[in-house]
Every structure is written in C-alpha cells, then in structure tokens.
Design a protein around this motif. Sequence first.
Motif, PDB file in Angstrom:
ATOM      1  N   VAL A 243       0.843  -1.196   0.000  1.00  0.00           N
ATOM      2  CA  VAL A 243       0.000   0.000   0.000  1.00  0.00           C
ATOM      3  C   VAL A 243       0.879   1.247   0.000  1.00  0.00           C
ATOM      4  N   ASN A 244       0.501   2.226  -0.821  1.00  0.00           N
ATOM      5  CA  ASN A 244       1.088   3.565  -0.775  1.00  0.00           C
ATOM      6  C   ASN A 244       0.147   4.452   0.045  1.00  0.00           C
ATOM      7  N   LEU A 245       0.532   4.730   1.275  1.00  0.00           N
ATOM      8  CA  LEU A 245      -0.349   5.441   2.194  1.00  0.00           C
ATOM      9  C   LEU A 245      -0.739   6.824   1.692  1.00  0.00           C
ATOM     10  N   GLY A 246       0.232   7.562   1.125  1.00  0.00           N
ATOM     11  CA  GLY A 246      -0.064   8.905   0.629  1.00  0.00           C
ATOM     12  C   GLY A 246      -1.119   8.883  -0.460  1.00  0.00           C
ATOM     13  N   MET A 247      -0.993   7.939  -1.378  1.00  0.00           N
ATOM     14  CA  MET A 247      -1.955   7.822  -2.466  1.00  0.00           C
ATOM     15  C   MET A 247      -3.306   7.356  -1.957  1.00  0.00           C
ATOM     16  N   LEU A 248      -3.317   6.466  -0.966  1.00  0.00           N
ATOM     17  CA  LEU A 248      -4.572   5.998  -0.387  1.00  0.00           C
ATOM     18  C   LEU A 248      -5.342   7.156   0.248  1.00  0.00           C
ATOM     19  N   VAL A 249      -4.656   7.960   1.054  1.00  0.00           N
ATOM     20  CA  VAL A 249      -5.315   9.078   1.723  1.00  0.00           C
ATOM     21  C   VAL A 249      -5.775  10.119   0.708  1.00  0.00           C
ATOM     22  N   THR A 250      -4.940  10.412  -0.302  1.00  0.00           N
ATOM     23  CA  THR A 250      -5.330  11.370  -1.351  1.00  0.00           C
ATOM     24  C   THR A 250      -6.594  10.906  -2.074  1.00  0.00           C
ATOM     25  N   THR A 251      -6.679   9.620  -2.347  1.00  0.00           N
ATOM     26  CA  THR A 251      -7.858   9.061  -3.014  1.00  0.00           C
ATOM     27  C   THR A 251      -9.097   9.194  -2.135  1.00  0.00           C
ATOM     28  N   LEU A 252      -8.981   8.871  -0.865  1.00  0.00           N
ATOM     29  CA  LEU A 252     -10.125   8.953   0.033  1.00  0.00           C
ATOM     30  C   LEU A 252     -10.591  10.398   0.221  1.00  0.00           C
ATOM     31  N   LEU A 253      -9.664  11.347   0.184  1.00  0.00           N
ATOM     32  CA  LEU A 253     -10.040  12.758   0.312  1.00  0.00           C
ATOM     33  C   LEU A 253     -10.964  13.192  -0.821  1.00  0.00           C
ATOM     34  N   ARG A 254     -10.796  12.617  -2.007  1.00  0.00           N
ATOM     35  CA  ARG A 254     -11.667  12.951  -3.138  1.00  0.00           C
ATOM     36  C   ARG A 254     -13.095  12.485  -2.897  1.00  0.00           C
ATOM     37  N   MET A 347      -6.512   0.621  -6.901  1.00  0.00           N
ATOM     38  CA  MET A 347      -6.451  -0.194  -5.696  1.00  0.00           C
ATOM     39  C   MET A 347      -6.200  -1.671  -6.000  1.00  0.00           C
ATOM     40  N   CYS A 348      -5.940  -1.984  -7.258  1.00  0.00           N
ATOM     41  CA  CYS A 348      -5.655  -3.389  -7.602  1.00  0.00           C
ATOM     42  C   CYS A 348      -4.622  -3.484  -8.722  1.00  0.00           C
ATOM     43  N   CYS A 349      -3.534  -2.739  -8.575  1.00  0.00           N
ATOM     44  CA  CYS A 349      -2.448  -2.848  -9.549  1.00  0.00           C
ATOM     45  C   CYS A 349      -1.710  -4.171  -9.350  1.00  0.00           C
ATOM     46  N   GLY A 350      -1.060  -4.612 -10.396  1.00  0.00           N
ATOM     47  CA  GLY A 350      -0.234  -5.803 -10.287  1.00  0.00           C
ATOM     48  C   GLY A 350       1.136  -5.445  -9.717  1.00  0.00           C
ATOM     49  N   THR A 351       1.889  -6.454  -9.367  1.00  0.00           N
ATOM     50  CA  THR A 351       3.260  -6.230  -8.901  1.00  0.00           C
ATOM     51  C   THR A 351       4.136  -5.882 -10.111  1.00  0.00           C
ATOM     52  N   PRO A 352       5.405  -5.486  -9.894  1.00  0.00           N
ATOM     53  CA  PRO A 352       6.273  -5.128 -11.038  1.00  0.00           C
ATOM     54  C   PRO A 352       6.272  -6.248 -12.084  1.00  0.00           C
ATOM     55  N   PRO A 353       6.188  -5.839 -13.360  1.00  0.00           N
ATOM     56  CA  PRO A 353       6.427  -4.486 -13.868  1.00  0.00           C
ATOM     57  C   PRO A 353       5.172  -3.592 -13.948  1.00  0.00           C
ATOM     58  N   ASP A 354       3.979  -4.126 -13.657  1.00  0.00           N
ATOM     59  CA  ASP A 354       2.748  -3.355 -13.837  1.00  0.00           C
ATOM     60  C   ASP A 354       2.765  -2.051 -13.038  1.00  0.00           C
ATOM     61  N   SER A 368      -0.913  -2.795  -4.573  1.00  0.00           N
ATOM     62  CA  SER A 368      -0.396  -3.730  -5.579  1.00  0.00           C
ATOM     63  C   SER A 368      -0.374  -5.140  -5.000  1.00  0.00           C
ATOM     64  N   PHE A 369      -0.735  -6.121  -5.840  1.00  0.00           N
ATOM     65  CA  PHE A 369      -0.694  -7.532  -5.440  1.00  0.00           C
ATOM     66  C   PHE A 369      -0.817  -8.388  -6.692  1.00  0.00           C
ATOM     67  N   SER A 374      -3.946 -13.980  -4.938  1.00  0.00           N
ATOM     68  CA  SER A 374      -4.876 -13.172  -4.121  1.00  0.00           C
ATOM     69  C   SER A 374      -4.114 -12.296  -3.139  1.00  0.00           C
ATOM     70  N   GLY A 375      -2.924 -11.936  -3.496  1.00  0.00           N
ATOM     71  CA  GLY A 375      -2.015 -11.132  -2.678  1.00  0.00           C
ATOM     72  C   GLY A 375      -0.655 -11.204  -3.335  1.00  0.00           C
ATOM     73  N   ILE A 376       0.362 -10.647  -2.705  1.00  0.00           N
ATOM     74  CA  ILE A 376       1.713 -10.772  -3.271  1.00  0.00           C
ATOM     75  C   ILE A 376       2.222 -12.171  -2.989  1.00  0.00           C
ATOM     76  N   CYS A 377       2.598 -12.875  -4.037  1.00  0.00           N
ATOM     77  CA  CYS A 377       3.106 -14.230  -3.864  1.00  0.00           C
ATOM     78  C   CYS A 377       4.388 -14.197  -3.023  1.00  0.00           C
ATOM     79  N   LYS A 378       4.431 -15.028  -1.981  1.00  0.00           N
ATOM     80  CA  LYS A 378       5.571 -15.060  -1.057  1.00  0.00           C
ATOM     81  C   LYS A 378       5.905 -13.650  -0.582  1.00  0.00           C
ATOM     82  N   SER A 379       4.881 -12.976  -0.060  1.00  0.00           N
ATOM     83  CA  SER A 379       5.009 -11.555   0.267  1.00  0.00           C
ATOM     84  C   SER A 379       6.078 -11.263   1.312  1.00  0.00           C
TER      85      SER A 379
END
Length: 402
Positions: A243-254, A347-354, A368-369, A374-379
């Motif tokens: 999770v990118n906290l700054g982006m999450l909060v910016t999104t919720l503010l909208r 809120m549902c981007c893939g892991t790198p390179p996406d 990202s996951f 259903s999450g980051i493999c071997k997170s």
Amino acid sequence: MAMTERPLPFEKKSRGRFLPCRLVSALCFICFMLGFLSTQHIGVLPSSSSSESRQSSNSSASTTTYESKGSIECAHKRRLGEDIPKGIMGEVSRTQQAIQSLEKSISSLEMEVAVARTSKTWGPPSSGGLKKAFVFIGINTAFSSNRRRQSIRETWMPKGSKLERLEREKRIVIRFVIGHSATPGGALDRAIDAEEAETKDFLRLEHVEGYHQLSTKTRVFFATAVSIWDADFYVKVDDDVHVNLGMLVTTLLRYKPMPRVYVGCMKSGPVLSQKGVKYHEPEFWKFGEEGNKYFRHATGQIYAISKDLAAYISINAPILHRYANEDVSLGSWLLGLDVQHIDDRTMCCGTPPDCEWKMQAGNVCVASFDWSCSGICKSADKLKDVHNACGEGDSAIWNVSI
C-alpha cells in the motif's frame, strides 16, 4: 307540538319515585285538552311525503350552493397561486432543501447515537469519548503471519514513534487486526501479546480466528473499530498487499464529500457450486441458476467504506448474514442500501512491472498484489522488492494535507 319535546314527569324513573294515581289521571286529561286545542290552531300536519320532498329540495339547493362556492374558492386559490411572485417560490424551494439537509443531519446523529450504544458490546467503555481519525486502516493478519507483519513494518507502514506521530498529526490510524485462538491464553495468544507489548500496533478482536470465519471477523472488525475510533473512512487490507499510504489518503479525500461510499476494485466473479474447490459457496442456490455470477462487490484484498456504512454494520452486526467469502458478505450487506460503489482500479495494480510502469507514467498505485495469489506471492520475501519498485517514498504521506 311544543309539548311533545317536553319530558313528562312520569318518564323520569331515575329518581326512584312513583306518582299518585289521581295525579297521573289529572295530568293525562290536561295533556289531552292541550293537544286538542293546539290542533285547532295549527291545522292539519303535513304528510311525511311532502316533508321529505321539502327536505330533498332544501338539500339539493344547499348542495348546489356548496358546489358553486367551492368552484369560486378553487378559482380564487388558482388566481392566488398564479399571483405568487417567483421570489417566494424560490424561498419555498430553498426551505425544502434546508429541510432535507436537516433530515440528513438528524439521520447522521441517530446513527452516531446508535454506534455509541454498541460501544458497550464491541469496545471499551465510551465514557472518554471516541478517538477522532480521518481513516482507520485495519490490516487483517493471522497467528502464522509474523514474517508478513515484519515485512510491512519495514516497508510501507511506519512503526514506533513515527506511527504515533502519524496518528497524532495526520489522524491516520493503522493496526494489525487479529482475534484469539480456540484455546484462550495458549501459546498463540501469548506470542501475539508479546509482539503487541513491543510494537503496540494491534487491534485485538473478540473473535476466534479461523479461515472459514473471515466473514465473521470482518463484521466484528468494523463493529469494534467504530466503537473506538470516529473516523471518516475505515479500510480493510490483507497483510500480503503493498500500500502507498499517501496515495490511499489522497484518493479517500476525493470521496469525502460523498455520502455512503464503498471504494475498491469492483468485480463479479462466478458462484462456485462444486464442493472441494477454493472459494466454494455452500449457499450457491441463493444466487440463481448454476453458472450465475455474484453481484458487484469490491475485491477482498483492500477496500474502504465511509463512516455511515461502518456504523450501519456495527448497529446491525447480529443480523448480517455471512457467506463463505468475506468480500461477498460485505457486498451483500451494502447491496440493498443507497450506496455509491466506486470502482477505483488504482487499488488493484499488479506487482512489477505493472505498478512500476504506472509509477513511471505518473500514475501511482494505491495498492499492488498478484491476482494469481490473491495477494503478493511469497510476500514476506517479495514485499520489499515491490516497495522499492513501486513505493511512493516515505515522505509522501507527510506531504498530504488532510
């Protein structure tokens, strides 16, 4: 005819007296004579038919008069309506809007009162009042996920004094969410207690942990969080998601000005009726014919709901039905309400390179996951790599103005 309207003395039996026979006879004779004399002056009484005709005539006349008066009054009212200035109509419209706004405020206050009542069941005593927050982020975790928690603390989640500062200055609260084991006070619970004493970043639930109890855990999570924190948003995220906290909060503010919002990556997967498969739905028959899909709901890796929806879950927790899949359960609780479903694909981007390509294009992802896991493999091992490639930077959250 006047004597017929006067009650006779011998009719008053309620007094409990009996008149002498001679007096009764005298009264009868007097009445007879008075009646005979009165008929001589008045003449023959009109027949019942003529009386009824006159009454009918009078009734028709009065009805006609009433209808004519009603027509005049209606015409007068129409003229009054036409003569109302536009300014007054505008005032009426503004008054109606004010009434609607007041009704919403009353509804919100009623919701808050109900939530305060539930705090006695789901959380600590409310004598000190609820803690204010912009967002409460609950990271769903398990007893076996110690390494996952450590990887999160080393990447996107502040720890120690920084976590306290984030809560104090930005009103952003983050906690790992976990219940208790089936054997209270056992080794699993003691391990979490020791970890909590060191990190102070847990929210313990009155709930017995288990994979098939995720819907119940989600229900208890929202009810507990609402009883402690008065937040604008409540976010649930799994412990194998970046999770990118700054982006999450910016999104919720909208979405803050909107009432009753449900934010996430909306999907509609198939209802699996076959036993033994992952995500099997025992109550598949409720969703129609075989091969049907679920209604639209947010994927379970991460989603956010506004305060009024979390309060609704808290108030109605005992009667909210739980399906096999936690994200389906939440979607069903909100389906029949006047809720705005926000399909936010950040809120549902893939892991790198996406997520890395999107970062380079200026489109920072909220989460990202890997869909395949259903999450980051071997997170526990891979989360740091995802953070280095797709993280927004540690300063991003501190630059967000809330």
